[in-house]
Design a protein around this motif. Sequence first.
Motif, PDB file in Angstrom:
ATOM      1  N   ALA A  11     -15.471  23.609  -5.189  1.00  0.00           N
ATOM      2  CA  ALA A  11     -16.628  24.046  -4.444  1.00  0.00           C
ATOM      3  C   ALA A  11     -17.825  23.650  -4.829  1.00  0.00           C
ATOM      4  O   ALA A  11     -18.548  23.484  -3.744  1.00  0.00           O
ATOM      5  N   GLY A  15     -20.257  21.789  -1.700  1.00  0.00           N
ATOM      6  CA  GLY A  15     -21.533  22.508  -1.436  1.00  0.00           C
ATOM      7  C   GLY A  15     -22.521  21.533  -1.797  1.00  0.00           C
ATOM      8  O   GLY A  15     -23.644  22.016  -1.190  1.00  0.00           O
ATOM      9  N   TRP A  21     -19.876  22.794   5.858  1.00  0.00           N
ATOM     10  CA  TRP A  21     -18.750  23.091   5.002  1.00  0.00           C
ATOM     11  C   TRP A  21     -18.671  24.612   5.141  1.00  0.00           C
ATOM     12  O   TRP A  21     -17.550  25.160   5.061  1.00  0.00           O
ATOM     13  N   TRP A  22     -19.937  25.297   5.411  1.00  0.00           N
ATOM     14  CA  TRP A  22     -19.706  26.756   5.417  1.00  0.00           C
ATOM     15  C   TRP A  22     -18.816  27.375   6.425  1.00  0.00           C
ATOM     16  O   TRP A  22     -18.436  28.336   6.342  1.00  0.00           O
ATOM     17  N   ARG A  25     -14.460  25.989   5.196  1.00  0.00           N
ATOM     18  CA  ARG A  25     -14.318  25.877   3.737  1.00  0.00           C
ATOM     19  C   ARG A  25     -12.960  24.971   3.491  1.00  0.00           C
ATOM     20  O   ARG A  25     -13.019  24.072   2.753  1.00  0.00           O
ATOM     21  N   ALA A  61     -10.414  27.870   0.498  1.00  0.00           N
ATOM     22  CA  ALA A  61      -9.814  26.630   0.501  1.00  0.00           C
ATOM     23  C   ALA A  61      -8.526  26.203  -0.305  1.00  0.00           C
ATOM     24  O   ALA A  61      -7.993  25.175  -0.571  1.00  0.00           O
TER      25      ALA A  61
END
Length: 143
Positions: A11, A15, A21-22, A25, A61
Amino acid sequence: MAAPLLIVDGANVVGSVPDGWWRDRAAAAVRLRERLAPLAADGLPGLPAPVEVVLVVEGKARDIPATGTVRVERAPGSGDDTIVDLVGAASPGRRVIVVTADRELRARVTALGAETRGPSALPRPPRHPNEARPNEDQIDENP
């Protein structure tokens, strides 16, 4: 002697790259897993191969599959707690490296004897078409 253990805070590393990515995920975690795959055989600067690579994933994820070279650990709760547990479970004397930018997590795993590296220690991802420009959210296009 066991191969060094490279634990990646999925994560946190995902990030650190503004590639959209948001929006997905799980897809971002798969892209990271693919970037990590060659490290088992290639190592990293200062970390010669072979290396056992573990990607810790959480939340949306969590369902990504492992590969032959990257073990995926699915955190039942906090990814940080899972990483700390993995470090604590490593054989005494085994070299353990945790990749994260999370200061609190770095302190926790360093106290257990692990080394830490930031996300920039990993191979850079290819530029993604959705990647935000630096400071894009601060650009006023209608002055």
